[in-house]
Design a protein around this motif. Structure first.
Motif, PDB file in Angstrom:
ATOM      1  N   LEU A   1       0.807  -1.220   0.000  1.00 13.84           N
ATOM      2  CA  LEU A   1       0.000   0.000   0.000  1.00 13.84           C
ATOM      3  C   LEU A   1       0.841   1.271   0.000  1.00 13.84           C
ATOM      4  CD1 LEU A   1      -2.745  -1.234   2.455  1.00 13.84           C
ATOM      5  CD2 LEU A   1      -3.137  -0.435   0.121  1.00 13.84           C
ATOM      6  N   GLY A   2       2.146   1.119  -0.133  1.00 13.67           N
ATOM      7  CA  GLY A   2       3.007   2.286  -0.298  1.00 13.67           C
ATOM      8  C   GLY A   2       3.564   2.888   0.971  1.00 13.67           C
ATOM      9  N   ILE A   3       3.398   2.214   2.110  1.00 11.50           N
ATOM     10  CA  ILE A   3       4.013   2.711   3.336  1.00 11.50           C
ATOM     11  C   ILE A   3       5.524   2.514   3.214  1.00 11.50           C
ATOM     12  CG2 ILE A   3       4.159   2.497   5.850  1.00 11.50           C
ATOM     13  CD1 ILE A   3       1.451   3.465   4.892  1.00 11.50           C
ATOM     14  N   PRO A   4       6.329   3.558   3.391  1.00  5.43           N
ATOM     15  CA  PRO A   4       7.786   3.399   3.256  1.00  5.43           C
ATOM     16  C   PRO A   4       8.328   2.395   4.265  1.00  5.43           C
ATOM     17  CG  PRO A   4       7.154   5.725   3.262  1.00  5.43           C
ATOM     18  CD  PRO A   4       5.933   4.955   3.651  1.00  5.43           C
ATOM     19  N   ILE A   5       9.229   1.527   3.818  1.00  5.31           N
ATOM     20  CA  ILE A   5       9.716   0.485   4.723  1.00  5.31           C
ATOM     21  C   ILE A   5      10.529   1.063   5.870  1.00  5.31           C
ATOM     22  CG2 ILE A   5       9.662  -1.330   2.990  1.00  5.31           C
ATOM     23  CD1 ILE A   5      12.697  -1.031   2.736  1.00  5.31           C
ATOM     24  N   GLU A   6      11.072   2.276   5.713  1.00  6.22           N
ATOM     25  CA  GLU A   6      11.822   2.859   6.830  1.00  6.22           C
ATOM     26  C   GLU A   6      10.922   3.182   8.017  1.00  6.22           C
ATOM     27  OE1 GLU A   6      11.405   6.231   3.698  1.00  6.22           O
ATOM     28  OE2 GLU A   6      11.856   4.065   3.725  1.00  6.22           O
ATOM     29  N   ARG A   7       9.604   3.154   7.797  1.00  7.84           N
ATOM     30  CA  ARG A   7       8.668   3.368   8.906  1.00  7.84           C
ATOM     31  C   ARG A   7       8.228   2.054   9.560  1.00  7.84           C
ATOM     32  NH1 ARG A   7       4.724   8.142   6.370  1.00  7.84           N
ATOM     33  NH2 ARG A   7       6.434   9.415   5.554  1.00  7.84           N
ATOM     34  N   LEU A   8       8.682   0.939   9.025  1.00  4.03           N
ATOM     35  CA  LEU A   8       8.211  -0.363   9.488  1.00  4.03           C
ATOM     36  C   LEU A   8       9.371  -1.223   9.975  1.00  4.03           C
ATOM     37  CD1 LEU A   8       5.855  -1.140   6.460  1.00  4.03           C
ATOM     38  CD2 LEU A   8       5.144  -0.287   8.706  1.00  4.03           C
ATOM     39  N   ARG A   9       9.162  -1.890  11.104  1.00  2.00           N
ATOM     40  CA  ARG A   9      10.150  -2.841  11.606  1.00  2.00           C
ATOM     41  C   ARG A   9       9.423  -4.062  12.171  1.00  2.00           C
ATOM     42  NH1 ARG A   9      14.631   0.654  15.079  1.00  2.00           N
ATOM     43  NH2 ARG A   9      14.844   2.391  13.588  1.00  2.00           N
ATOM     44  N   ILE A  10       9.728  -5.217  11.617  1.00  2.00           N
ATOM     45  CA  ILE A  10       9.283  -6.467  12.219  1.00  2.00           C
ATOM     46  C   ILE A  10      10.142  -6.675  13.464  1.00  2.00           C
ATOM     47  CG2 ILE A  10       9.094  -8.953  11.890  1.00  2.00           C
ATOM     48  CD1 ILE A  10       8.833  -8.376   8.863  1.00  2.00           C
ATOM     49  N   THR A  11       9.504  -6.852  14.602  1.00  2.00           N
ATOM     50  CA  THR A  11      10.218  -6.770  15.873  1.00  2.00           C
ATOM     51  C   THR A  11      10.006  -8.017  16.729  1.00  2.00           C
ATOM     52  OG1 THR A  11       9.895  -4.358  15.840  1.00  2.00           O
ATOM     53  CG2 THR A  11      10.584  -5.349  17.929  1.00  2.00           C
ATOM     54  N   TYR A  12      11.120  -8.673  17.052  1.00  2.00           N
ATOM     55  CA  TYR A  12      11.087  -9.756  18.029  1.00  2.00           C
ATOM     56  C   TYR A  12      11.104  -9.144  19.428  1.00  2.00           C
ATOM     57  CZ  TYR A  12      11.622 -14.030  15.299  1.00  2.00           C
ATOM     58  OH  TYR A  12      11.399 -15.098  14.473  1.00  2.00           O
ATOM     59  N   VAL A  13      10.236  -9.631  20.273  1.00  2.00           N
ATOM     60  CA  VAL A  13      10.151  -9.141  21.643  1.00  2.00           C
ATOM     61  C   VAL A  13      10.040 -10.327  22.590  1.00  2.00           C
ATOM     62  CG1 VAL A  13       9.022  -6.970  20.968  1.00  2.00           C
ATOM     63  CG2 VAL A  13       7.625  -8.975  21.581  1.00  2.00           C
ATOM     64  N   ARG A  14      10.239 -10.034  23.851  1.00  2.00           N
ATOM     65  CA  ARG A  14       9.933 -10.988  24.911  1.00  2.00           C
ATOM     66  C   ARG A  14       8.608 -10.571  25.515  1.00  2.00           C
ATOM     67  NH1 ARG A  14      11.170 -16.148  26.052  1.00  2.00           N
ATOM     68  NH2 ARG A  14      10.865 -16.620  28.243  1.00  2.00           N
ATOM     69  N   ALA A  15       7.578 -11.412  25.377  1.00  2.00           N
ATOM     70  CA  ALA A  15       6.281 -11.143  25.995  1.00  2.00           C
ATOM     71  C   ALA A  15       6.387 -11.566  27.459  1.00  2.00           C
ATOM     72  CB  ALA A  15       5.177 -11.900  25.284  1.00  2.00           C
ATOM     73  N   LYS A  16       6.596 -10.583  28.335  1.00  2.00           N
ATOM     74  CA  LYS A  16       6.955 -10.899  29.712  1.00  2.00           C
ATOM     75  C   LYS A  16       5.835 -11.603  30.471  1.00  2.00           C
ATOM     76  CE  LYS A  16       8.444  -6.609  30.313  1.00  2.00           C
ATOM     77  NZ  LYS A  16       9.022  -5.403  30.943  1.00  2.00           N
ATOM     78  N   GLU A  17       4.601 -11.231  30.212  1.00  2.00           N
ATOM     79  CA  GLU A  17       3.497 -11.861  30.932  1.00  2.00           C
ATOM     80  C   GLU A  17       3.317 -13.316  30.504  1.00  2.00           C
ATOM     81  OE1 GLU A  17       0.017  -9.491  30.505  1.00  2.00           O
ATOM     82  OE2 GLU A  17       0.878  -7.748  31.523  1.00  2.00           O
TER      83      GLU A  17
END
Length: 229
Positions: free
Chosen positions: A134-150
């Protein structure tokens, strides 16, 4: 999905899986008749319908912006994020071991929709690729690995940065609404990536992009194969 609990193992895994991959350039939602027949035969007779709903959503959103139905860029992107987030969050959650009989499998959006299931990686990847479409610049997007603490386990989300230094909005399958990162203290960042770069939690270190991650390369190869059908 399950990953080793030690944080250093997450980061080591990201860096050790570096390879070279070619980008996929064809339209994400341009489905051939052969592809539609393939997903119907492989997954379900309803699979093509789900793909066409996704195609219509993307095309309708693109046409609305082209026709000036949404004037301000910030408003357009906010609506786009919410629609894409809601669309994919409707898909039922299944672990990779249950859904694909594999420990870790990154599904394409076609596979996710056709099989009507996915895990946190699949949600994040499908949202990322749809927003790119849809044209969102990739510099605005990051696939992010996290630790879901709960949950005490690893997790993946998509982070959207309105500007490079802005606080990101988190697109997550666990919580339906978009929230700023500061309102997600339950998530501890491990690393993030897009097509261009990979970041460690400090945000300063770039180690290469998603196209250099083995699992991402395999995903790109599957996308290319789907587009050749």
């Amino acid at each position: 999905m399950q990953f080793p609990s030690a944080r250093r193992k997450y980061i080591a895994s990201a860096i050790l899986l570096l390879v070279i991959a070619a980008p996929v350039t064809a339209s994400l939602v341009a489905f051939s008749e052969n592809l539609l027949k393939y997903v119907s035969r492989t997954f379900s007779p309803d699979a093509p319908k789900r793909l066409m709903i996704w195609q219509k959503l993307v095309n309708d959103m693109r046409n609305a912006e082209a026709n000036g139905a949404i004037q301000r860029e910030s408003k357009a992107e906010s609506l786009t994020l919410r629609k894409i987030n809601s669309f994919f969050n409707q898909i039922p959650y299944y672990s990779d071991s249950r859904h694909w009989r594999q420990e870790d499998y990154w599904a394409t959006p076609v596979e996710m929709l056709s099989s009507y299931g996915g895990d946190c990686e699949d949600y994040s990847i499908a949202k990322y690729l749809s927003l790119k479409e849809l044209g969102i610049p990739i510099e605005r997007l990051r696939i992010t690995y996290v630790r879901a603490k709960e949950l005490n386990e690893s997790h993946m989300v998509l982070a959207y940065y309105p500007t490079p230094d802005a606080e990101p909005l988190i697109m997550d399958n666990l919580i339906p609404e978009l929230r700023p990162a500061s309102q997600r203290p339950d998530l501890e960042p491990v690393y993030s990536f897009n097509d261009d770069d990979l970041w460690l939690p400090t945000g300063a270190s770039r180690k290469g992009g998603a196209s250099n991650v083995r699992l991402w390369r395999e995903l790109l190869e599957k996308l290319a194969k789907e587009q050749r059908m």
